[in-house]
Design an enzyme around this catalytic site. Structure first.
Site, PDB file in Angstrom:
ATOM      1  N   GLY A   1       0.820  -1.209   0.000  1.00 46.28           N
ATOM      2  CA  GLY A   1       0.000   0.000   0.000  1.00 46.28           C
ATOM      3  C   GLY A   1       0.852   1.256   0.000  1.00 46.28           C
ATOM      4  O   GLY A   1       1.948   1.290  -0.568  1.00 46.28           O
ATOM      5  N   SER A   2       0.391   2.283   0.691  1.00 42.43           N
ATOM      6  CA  SER A   2       0.978   3.626   0.556  1.00 42.43           C
ATOM      7  C   SER A   2       2.396   3.775   1.096  1.00 42.43           C
ATOM      8  O   SER A   2       3.073   4.750   0.765  1.00 42.43           O
ATOM      9  CB  SER A   2       0.065   4.658   1.229  1.00 42.43           C
ATOM     10  OG  SER A   2      -1.160   4.763   0.523  1.00 42.43           O
TER      11      SER A   2
END
Length: 582
Positions: free
Chosen positions: A307-308
């Site tokens: 993810g981020s």
């Protein structure tokens, strides 16, 4: 004439036979002298071996010590109980006593007591007090030899890092197996002389060849940091009813790992014990599969969609390639169209106009996708490889998993876009932490590790371990810019829950959804490092499938914040208030 010829022939025949016998006798006599004089020692040794019975003595395994010298893996004196068939005088008494004292079935003991063999082991790793009791019975044919068993003073602390040993004291998983040859030592022997019937000759006594203890292994793991990180992980797991929680703490400058937590952990002194509630009708294969899952080190052996947090890699590649600068402007309407796909930002209303630093502070998907597309597939993939993401880190633990990434020929713009903000591929936590370390430490890729050195029995350094370092992952300029960006993420952006009063912290949050999409299962994570301008420690916290609120900023960032509130002063890292005298 004929009679005289026969006499001569017979005399010659007798002479030949006499000469042959004399020669044969001389040869045999010479051979006997050779064997008795010149080879006496050799054949005496063979004769002794023929009448000597050998019992092995395990060597004391080298201990495992943390960075402060605290013993994490030690040895406990135990006993091995064996029987010698030819020496047993009261078999029924032996069977009854050994069955009772060793808590074994009579059938099991009888089978071994009645087995015709030079020596039969009944049970290993017998508690010393039990062995002493058996020895006091003075049973003919029963041998009780002192031995060593691995003992872990802190039970489940760092269980998936330390690993454990088997009945033969050889490593099975973890550091115990990786550094087995350094710690195993050399076994000794007990030699006893026996007669032709295999009965020991008491007057001959015993000969001992003493074992040589293994070397101690000194590791970078800090028991205090490991203990506190484990406490925080357990608290988070209980509060969020998560499936598991992992915490990694490392020195980004040299790769030394201070803590590696994977809760739930398991009891190192009872590694084969199954959890409460395990069905009783498991097959042996199902039981082994369950144990393997319990022993797995999620930080090393398992991959996940980052993810981020992976936006750190995309941002660094963009800055290094020059396709973006700190002042570059981006507009986020809440989505971006890539080919025939619409990819949304986590903020559906959009972030509007923002510079590059603020795109990271806001963790804006469309902006980072734009950076990835500007790089292009070939360039982005080359940075992926340059940063070391296609190779394993080389950590000194077994079973490290590799990155699961699209093949370049199978990637298009949509795949490039999703990879740019940390989706559609998988990575291990140790790989992500190592790669981020290289981006913030000035551009050197270090090898994460636990092993530091070994010590001999006198406490002298026997060997110091060295690990590869790759320079030039990013430039010092890019590294400095990334440190500044990630400090802003924590001080004013989405990572604000990672702030530690009085300290400069850099970091990045992530909230990724597990496959299949729409399953309602999420992974919350946060990477944080300190001090932001000169990183000396970096940590990642990963919470797998938290219930209720599942955002990385609210679930994982507080774990690292609480960790740093305690360990930064402990590590001697000063905050800006102290350094500025305020």
């Amino acid at each position: 004439m004929l009679a005289d010829s026969n006499k001569i022939f017979h005399r010659k025949k007798i002479l030949v036979v006499f000469l042959l016998c004399t020669g044969m006798f001389a040869f045999l006599f010479g051979r006997l002298v050779y064997l008795c004089v010149w080879r006496a020692e050799h054949y005496s040794s063979l004769a002794t071996d023929l009448h000597e019975r050998e019992r092995s003595i395990k060597a004391a395994r080298g201990r495992i010590l943390d960075c402060n010298g605290k013993v994490l893996a030690d040895n406990k004196t135990v006993c091995t109980v064996s029987v010698i068939y030819n020496q047993i005088e009261e078999p029924e008494k032996v069977i009854e006593i050994l069955s009772r004292e060793l808590e074994l079935t009579e059938e099991y003991v009888r089978k071994r007591v009645e087995k015709y063999s030079s020596m039969e082991r009944i049970k290993s790793n017998v508690e010393k007090e039990v062995g002493d009791r058996i020895r006091e019975y003075d049973l003919a044919g029963v041998k009780v030899d002192e031995d060593y068993k691995r003992y872990y003073p802190y039970n489940d602390l760092a269980s998936k890092v330390l690993g454990f040993t088997g009945g033969d004291n050889q490593g099975i998983i973890g550091l115990e197996v990786v550094y087995d040859t350094y710690m195993e030592g050399e076994p000794g022997k007990i030699l006893t002389v026996t007669d032709a019937k295999g009965i020991e000759v008491e007057a001959a006594g015993e000969r001992r060849m003493e074992p040589v203890s293994g070397n101690d292994l000194c590791i970078s793991l800090d028991m205090n940091i490991q203990s506190y990180a484990t406490q925080l992980a357990n608290q988070a797991m209980a509060a969020k009813q998560a499936d598991s929680v992992s915490v990694l703490v490392m020195n980004p400058q040299n790769g030394e790992i201070y803590a590696c937590v994977n809760v739930p952990e398991f009891d190192l002194n009872n590694p084969f014990e199954l959890p409460e509630g395990t069905p009783e009708n498991l097959s042996s294969q199902e039981e082994q599969d369950l144990l393997n899952s319990i022993w797995r080190n999620g930080c090393i052996n398992d991959t996940y969609e980052p993810g981020s947090t992976f936006k750190i890699i995309t941002a660094a590649a963009g800055l290094e390639a020059g396709v973006v600068t700190l002042s570059s402007s981006f507009h986020c309407p809440g989505f971006i169209s890539v080919d025939d796909r619409t990819i949304h930002c986590h903020k559906r209303a959009g972030h509007g106009s923002q510079d590059f630093t603020h795109t990271m502070m806001n963790s804006c998907n469309p902006a980072l996708i734009t950076v990835g597309l500007r790089l292009g597939l070939d360039n982005y993939y080359s940075y992926f490889e340059r940063f070391g993401l296609k190779t394993r880190t080389g950590i000194d633990l077994p079973g490290e998993a590799g990155t699961i990434m699209h093949k370049k020929e199978n990637m298009g713009n949509v795949e490039l876009a999703t990879v740019s903000f940390g989706q559609s591929f998988q990575i291990t936590p140790i790989q992500l932490l190592t790669t981020v370390s290289s981006i913030i430490n000035g551009g050197k890729r270090v090898t994460p590790h636990f092993g530091v050195k070994t010590l001999d029995g006198d406490g002298n350094v026997a060997e110091v371990f060295e690990y590869p370092v790759t320079e030039g992952i990013v430039s010092e300029e890019t590294s400095e810019q990334m440190r500044g960006i990630l400090e802003m993420v924590v001080s004013e952006g989405s990572g604000s829950n990672g702030q530690v009063k009085g300290f400069r912290i850099g970091g990045k949050t992530a909230t990724s959804q597990t496959l299949p999409r729409g399953s309602g299962r999420y992974i919350a994570s946060f990477i944080g490092f300190a001090p932001a301008d000169d990183p000396q420690v970096i940590a990642i916290a990963i919470v797998n499938n938290p219930q209720g609120v599942y955002y990385g900023s609210q679930v994982a960032a507080p774990i690292v914040r609480q960790l740093y509130e305690n360990i930064l002063p402990y590590l001697g890292i000063t905050g800006y208030e102290e350094s500025e005298g305020g």
